[in-house]
Motif scaffolding. Sequence first.
Motif, short mmCIF file in Angstrom:
data_model
loop_
_atom_site.label_atom_id
_atom_site.label_comp_id
_atom_site.label_asym_id
_atom_site.label_seq_id
_atom_site.Cartn_x
_atom_site.Cartn_y
_atom_site.Cartn_z
N LEU A 129 0.83 -1.21 0.00
CA LEU A 129 0.00 0.00 0.00
C LEU A 129 0.87 1.26 0.00
O LEU A 129 0.59 2.22 -0.73
N LEU A 130 1.95 1.24 0.79
CA LEU A 130 2.81 2.43 0.85
C LEU A 130 3.57 2.61 -0.47
O LEU A 130 3.79 3.75 -0.90
N LEU A 131 3.92 1.50 -1.11
CA LEU A 131 4.59 1.59 -2.42
C LEU A 131 3.62 2.19 -3.45
O LEU A 131 3.96 3.11 -4.20
N LEU A 132 2.40 1.68 -3.44
CA LEU A 132 1.38 2.20 -4.36
C LEU A 132 1.14 3.69 -4.09
O LEU A 132 1.08 4.49 -5.03
N ASP A 133 1.02 4.04 -2.82
CA ASP A 133 0.82 5.44 -2.43
C ASP A 133 1.93 6.31 -3.05
O ASP A 133 1.65 7.36 -3.64
N ALA A 134 3.18 5.86 -2.94
CA ALA A 134 4.31 6.64 -3.47
C ALA A 134 4.24 6.73 -5.00
O ALA A 134 4.50 7.79 -5.58
N GLN A 135 3.87 5.63 -5.64
CA GLN A 135 3.79 5.63 -7.11
C GLN A 135 2.69 6.58 -7.60
O GLN A 135 2.87 7.32 -8.56
#
Length: 400
Positions: free
Chosen positions: A379-385
């Motif tokens: 989720l945090l990776l997606l948030d950053a992307q």
Amino acid sequence: MNGCNPTSITILGATGSIGLSTLDVIARHPERFTVFALTAYQQIDRLAELCIRFQPVYAVVASATQASVLQVQLQAAAVATEVLFGEQALCDVAQASETDAVMAAIVGAAGLKPALAAAKAGKIIYLANKETLVVAGALFMQTVQQNGARLLPVDSEHNAIFQALPADYQGDLKQAGVASLILTASGGPFLHTALADFAAITPEAAIRHPNWQMGRKISVDSASMMNKGLELIEARWLFNATAKQLEVVIHPQSVIHSMVRYIDGSVLAQMGEPDMRIPIAHCLGLPARIESGVKQLDFTRLSGLNFLAPDLVRFPCLKLAYDVLHSGHAASSCILNAANEIAVDAFLNGLIRFTDLASVSDSCLQHFSGQSASSIEELLLLDAQVRSIARTWVASRAAT
Ligand code: NAD
Ligand code: MG
């Protein structure tokens, strides 16, 4: 209060609108509460004043430089508060064994990790930070349950619903005889503005909310009605509601803070002045009712109570959130939140127009459609992307 001991509270986002309202309520009940930790991101002078007044064990800021500035100020005032900094320190004070309860009042997805740390440590969590549930609702609720944490809704609508549900509500609306949950919305400052004027709306006009005094991000979200959209997703998780069990009705006076519709035709509403100290005091005092400092509602002075259906053409951000809610797709609400945070920031900085707010979220939802994420790391990776793509969108708009 646990027995006769005062509740030791950590306030994440102490310098913000909710943080200050929380401290206002706490200050009225020195026998009930002690302050364990206060955190802030930028307003170091304000945090220094709060530390001098409330003498927390810890204060947390964003950087080492801020920490040394604050430590010097506190030493000069002979305050023993220890100053920490960084994201891990936010989690540390949220999960410390010395704190009973955590007010989660950081704005945006930045509040997720410390709220999750509090949940893992089984704390009482007063949740103002709705973005936590929008980004990671399933994961957060699961963490709360698995660790015996207690989640109390501070957001006024959700607190109203919480008050109007049966006290022993166990997460099954049907079993509780509930037909639907009705979230009220003020409609914000542009409820009656001509649509042709929307593109020219300034940040100053957008943050001038007719009824509530709030931080800048949530004020813009209220003006675009993205706030109500985020709150639908928040309610979905807090009360285990389906999309069909959630309604939104515009109620410009903000006297009814939300309602529960039961299958027998009864509707229970919670009312009061539009002041966040009411839901805050409700959460802090449970099971007792405590003074909040808010004046009593004077019915004879009300001009009337009006209600109307939300207009999804006027408020496309609410439409996007409805679509995300109906899709039931967890990654989509993470995408919506991240795109919206970048869009609101860009709007506040004069880089995009009010009418671009929905476009940024819409294009990010399309760009990342089909993407899935369920663990916190994903989720945090997606948030950053998403933030990166949203920034590109903003930059291309700003260049035209
Ligand atoms: P605010 O902008 O007034 O305060 C935000 C606080 O978070 C400040 O203390 C700030 O220092 C801190 N903060 C900001 N960015 C941070 C970061 N990256 N890391 C750590 N700390 C950071 O916001 P607010 O209006 O008090 O809202 C706080 C939360 O409560 C939001 O999620 C909002 O949606 C929710 N909420 C607010 C209200 C209200 O009336 N203000 C009502 C319901 C829900
Ligand atoms: Mg609200």
